[in-house]
Motif scaffolding. Structure first.
Motif, PDB file in Angstrom:
ATOM      1  N   LYS A  60       0.521  -0.942   0.378  1.00 26.05           N
ATOM      2  CA  LYS A  60      -0.071   0.142  -0.276  1.00 26.05           C
ATOM      3  C   LYS A  60       0.784   0.933   0.347  1.00 26.05           C
ATOM      4  O   LYS A  60       0.867   2.128  -0.229  1.00 26.05           O
ATOM      5  CB  LYS A  60      -0.439   0.028   0.837  1.00 26.05           C
ATOM      6  N   LEU A 104      -6.361  -1.369  -4.661  1.00 25.62           N
ATOM      7  CA  LEU A 104      -7.706  -1.661  -4.300  1.00 25.62           C
ATOM      8  C   LEU A 104      -7.713  -2.870  -4.250  1.00 25.62           C
ATOM      9  O   LEU A 104      -8.559  -3.917  -3.602  1.00 25.62           O
ATOM     10  CB  LEU A 104      -8.785  -1.199  -5.460  1.00 25.62           C
ATOM     11  N   ALA A 105      -7.094  -3.844  -5.254  1.00 25.85           N
ATOM     12  CA  ALA A 105      -6.567  -5.268  -5.036  1.00 25.85           C
ATOM     13  C   ALA A 105      -6.467  -5.789  -3.212  1.00 25.85           C
ATOM     14  O   ALA A 105      -6.765  -6.935  -3.264  1.00 25.85           O
ATOM     15  CB  ALA A 105      -5.913  -6.427  -6.563  1.00 25.85           C
ATOM     16  N   ASP A 107      -7.328  -5.462  -0.400  1.00 22.92           N
ATOM     17  CA  ASP A 107      -8.243  -5.554   0.428  1.00 22.92           C
ATOM     18  C   ASP A 107      -9.003  -6.792  -0.125  1.00 22.92           C
ATOM     19  O   ASP A 107     -10.169  -7.093   0.102  1.00 22.92           O
ATOM     20  CB  ASP A 107      -9.354  -4.327   0.065  1.00 22.92           C
ATOM     21  N   ARG A 108      -8.756  -7.831  -1.368  1.00 27.31           N
ATOM     22  CA  ARG A 108      -9.223  -8.981  -2.210  1.00 27.31           C
ATOM     23  C   ARG A 108      -8.876 -10.362  -0.818  1.00 27.31           C
ATOM     24  O   ARG A 108      -7.624 -10.406  -1.111  1.00 27.31           O
ATOM     25  CB  ARG A 108      -9.715  -8.888  -3.230  1.00 27.31           C
ATOM     26  N   PRO A 109      -9.131 -11.026  -0.752  1.00 26.71           N
ATOM     27  CA  PRO A 109      -8.834 -12.364   0.066  1.00 26.71           C
ATOM     28  C   PRO A 109      -7.808 -13.221  -0.831  1.00 26.71           C
ATOM     29  O   PRO A 109      -6.729 -14.247  -0.120  1.00 26.71           O
ATOM     30  CB  PRO A 109     -10.311 -13.207  -0.020  1.00 26.71           C
ATOM     31  N   TRP A 110      -7.584 -13.022  -2.233  1.00 29.01           N
ATOM     32  CA  TRP A 110      -6.596 -13.701  -2.553  1.00 29.01           C
ATOM     33  C   TRP A 110      -5.166 -12.587  -2.836  1.00 29.01           C
ATOM     34  O   TRP A 110      -4.053 -13.197  -3.210  1.00 29.01           O
ATOM     35  CB  TRP A 110      -7.648 -13.476  -4.262  1.00 29.01           C
ATOM     36  N   ALA A 111      -5.472 -11.533  -1.988  1.00 29.45           N
ATOM     37  CA  ALA A 111      -3.852 -10.743  -2.232  1.00 29.45           C
ATOM     38  C   ALA A 111      -3.105 -11.610  -1.828  1.00 29.45           C
ATOM     39  O   ALA A 111      -1.836 -10.855  -1.889  1.00 29.45           O
ATOM     40  CB  ALA A 111      -4.337  -9.235  -1.381  1.00 29.45           C
ATOM     41  N   ARG A 113      -2.588 -13.933  -1.430  1.00 27.81           N
ATOM     42  CA  ARG A 113      -2.053 -15.941  -1.930  1.00 27.81           C
ATOM     43  C   ARG A 113      -1.264 -14.950  -3.007  1.00 27.81           C
ATOM     44  O   ARG A 113       0.138 -15.564  -3.466  1.00 27.81           O
ATOM     45  CB  ARG A 113      -2.956 -16.673  -2.610  1.00 27.81           C
ATOM     46  N   HIS A 115       0.828 -12.378  -2.687  1.00 25.89           N
ATOM     47  CA  HIS A 115       1.452 -10.442  -2.416  1.00 25.89           C
ATOM     48  C   HIS A 115       3.700 -11.204  -3.371  1.00 25.89           C
ATOM     49  O   HIS A 115       3.185  -9.492  -2.843  1.00 25.89           O
ATOM     50  CB  HIS A 115       1.568 -11.342  -0.488  1.00 25.89           C
TER      51      HIS A 115
END
Length: 495
Positions: A60, A104-105, A107-111, A113, A115
């Motif tokens: 971020k 924005l991504a 905040d997604r659960p797959w972020a 995975r 990273h």
């Protein structure tokens, strides 16, 4: 990235021959896994989790840096390439806009995975924009190569780069730079631009080598720090566990010491009481015999004398009975009877004690409530249990004297395998400084002549003799509650 532990080798598939009807195949035992491998795998997963958390947190920050600094550096375009300022500005704004989906991504659960994508793509976006500006500028020796080094150095500070990530990123940056500069080189005999290109390329290469070596060293430092932190945490947990064991041991030692002190007091008082009982019983019997003779002698006296003598003899007899009662308590205290443990219904025992105390409870205007299931059967002596309940009920009535709504509650509950019988009243309570001494022999707060302080001591000894315990809880001016703990009986008591 250096792995904390190597994974166990893959196990080859097992091939069994076809079993005939005469062959019984025993089930294979589950393979035993080395605990050290499990611990190492757990630490490796934890280390990877920390890197993941670090990457997501700093991604971020990196995205905001790119979104703000790339357009801000358009001032350099105004100074270096004023004719292409607006084209380069549009390119910079487009580069910043590409960071918005990345931001924005997060905040997604797959972020979590993916990273490891952020340490690569965040420096590549501004690097690609810089290389495009170098290409469109037509200057093979452009000083914008410094922006590429800035992207790499900034990313190395923000993220924990692995060797694969830094190698991949550096290779792409070099490829972008060569693709942007080589077409613009002019081989017309002027070696100055060629020299600047070589100089710039060497600077980028040296920067990449320094970053690569620094990343290896930084990763080794992080790894050592993580291992040391795990050791410190393990030592802290071990120290905490040992402190808990030590505290528990000290608590048991204090309880054992208190029990030994109590037993020593009881033994000393018991020996003293035995001597007192022996010395008092003989003269007490003489007094009783003399009173009996005096009562017979008064029959021949005049009526007016008989009345006064009878009254005096009655008072003397009451005093002797009081002394006899005290001696009986002392005898029970010095030589408690142990009839052995047998099944006793707690409900029946309290019912008998309640019937014996019915008159005293009625005279005091108190309410006696009992909630004891019929199947609560304890190991003990019924007479002792009734005597304990009588003592505790009498103490409750004394403590509730003067109360507006005196109430006594008897309740039985289970605590694991043990049975608990509580006697609670809403009387005056016991002061905290007296609560630790109430089971001491001859300790009493009653006025002289109202009690010797042996009642609770006798209850304590009788509960010990039955293999149980008695404890007290109280709050001055609110309540007092005694709890009797019994061992359960294997068979129900005979009714």
């Amino acid at each position: 990235m250096i792995a904390l532990a190597s994974n166990p080798p893959n196990t080859a598939p097992l091939h069994f021959p076809p079993a005939s009807r005469h062959v019984v195949v025993a089930p294979q035992a589950a393979p035993q896994v080395d605990p050290k491998i499990l611990v190492a795998a757990e630490k490796s997963a934890r280390f990877e989790g920390e890197i993941q958390e670090h990457n997501l947190r700093n991604a971020k920050l990196g995205a905001w840096f790119v979104m703000v600094l790339v357009p801000f550096c358009a001032i350099l375009d105004w100074l270096a390439y004023p004719s292409q300022f607006w084209d380069f500005l549009l390119l910079r704004v487009f580069c910043s806009a590409l960071c918005i989906p990345l931001l924005l991504a997060l905040d997604r659960p797959w972020a979590a995975r993916f990273h490891r994508v952020y340490p690569v793509i965040l420096p590549l976006l501004p690097a690609l924009a810089i290389c495009l500006m170098i290409y469109f500028s037509g200057d093979g020796a452009s000083s914008y190569y410094a922006g590429l080094m800035l992207c790499l150095i900034g990313t190395s500070f923000v993220f924990h780069w692995t060797f694969r990530e830094i190698g991949f990123t550096v290779a792409l940056v070099l490829a972008f730079y060569l693709a942007a500069t080589v077409p613009n080189l002019k081989f017309d005999g002027d070696l100055r631009s060629i020299g600047l290109f070589i100089n710039n390329t060497l600077f980028i290469l040296l920067t990449c080598v320094i970053l690569y070596c620094g990343s290896r060293q930084h990763h080794a430092i992080r790894l050592r720090e993580f291992v040391n932190r795990c050791k410190v945490e393990a030592q802290r947990e071990e120290l905490t566990r040992r402190n808990e064991e030590l505290s528990s041991t000290l608590q048991r030692l204090r309880e054992t010491e208190a029990q030994l002190n109590q037993s020593e007091k009881l033994a000393s008082i018991g020996r003293l009481s035995a001597g007192i009982v022996h010395e008092i019983n003989n003269p007490l019997n003489f007094v009783k015999s003399a009173l009996y003779v005096l009562k017979k002698k008064t029959r021949g006296l005049p009526d007016e004398t008989v009345d006064s003598m009878t009254e005096i003899l009655h008072d003397i007899s009451e005093g002797v009975d009081r002394v006899a009662s005290i001696v009986a308590d002392l005898r029970t205290f010095a030589h408690p009877e142990n009839k052995g443990a047998c099944p006793v219904s707690l409900n029946l025992a309290q019912a008998k004690a309640s019937r014996l105390m019915a008159k005293q409870v009625g005279d005091a205007g108190a309410i006696l409530q009992a909630d004891i299931p019929d199947d609560f059967v304890a190991l003990g002596d019924e007479n002792h249990i009734i005597q304990i309940l009588l003592n505790l009920l009498q103490n409750s009535l004394d403590a509730m004297e003067g109360q507006e709504s005196p109430e006594i509650t008897l309740r039985a509950t289970r605590d694991g395998d043990d049975l608990l019988l509580s006697i609670r009243d809403n009387g005056s309570g016991i002061p905290e400084d007296h609560l630790q001494r109430i089971f001491d022999p001859f300790f009493t707060t009653k006025e002289v002549g109202q009690g010797m302080g042996l009642g609770l001591s006798l209850c304590y000894r009788m509960m010990q003799g039955m293999g149980g315990t008695i404890t007290a809880a109280s709050r001055a001016g609110m309540f007092t509650e005694f709890t009797l703990r019994f061992k359960p009986a294997a068979a129900p008591a005979a009714v």
